[in-house]
Design a protein around this motif. Structure first.
Motif: not given
Length: 119
Positions: A40-43, A77-78, A84-89, A108-110
């Motif tokens: 994901a874009p954030t991983h 995530a912050a 604000g859009t949601g993420y998964r741990i 951490v995925l988002g």
């Protein structure tokens, strides 16, 4: 399961600085770094500096450090502005669940839609 570094552990080597990683956050008890194969874009992986093979053994032996991992996951995530859009741990436990490095860690995925069930 003593929390001591393991010579053959990839994540222990990242903690010690023997293997480079793109670190985004570090505390006295945790290190957070970008996954080398992001899903994901954030991983980002958040790991305890102490070695425990999985989340359950970490929580049983060091509940405060387990809480530190979760707190840092939220901070990641912050920092990546996905809070604000949601993420998964995610904590994978055991090879059948996809764990490939046996040092407790949270993914951490988002930054994109994360449908359930995953896959």
């Amino acid at each position: 399961m003593t929390g001591e570094p393991q010579a053959d552990c990839l994540f222990c080597k990242i903690v010690s600085g023997d293997i480079p990683a793109t670190v985004v956050r570090e505390t006295d008890t945790t290190v957070a770094f970008r996954d080398i194969s992001p899903q994901a874009p954030t991983h980002v992986l958040v790991i305890p500096k102490a070695h425990y093979p999985d989340a359950g053994s970490l929580a049983a032996a060091e509940p405060q450090i387990a809480a530190d991992v979760l707190r840092e996951a939220a901070a990641v995530a912050a920092g990546d502005k996905v809070d604000g859009t949601g993420y998964r741990i995610i904590f994978n436990t055991g090879s059948g669940a996809g764990q490939t490095v046996f040092h407790a860690h949270a993914h951490v995925l988002g930054g994109r839609g994360l449908n359930w069930p995953p896959g």
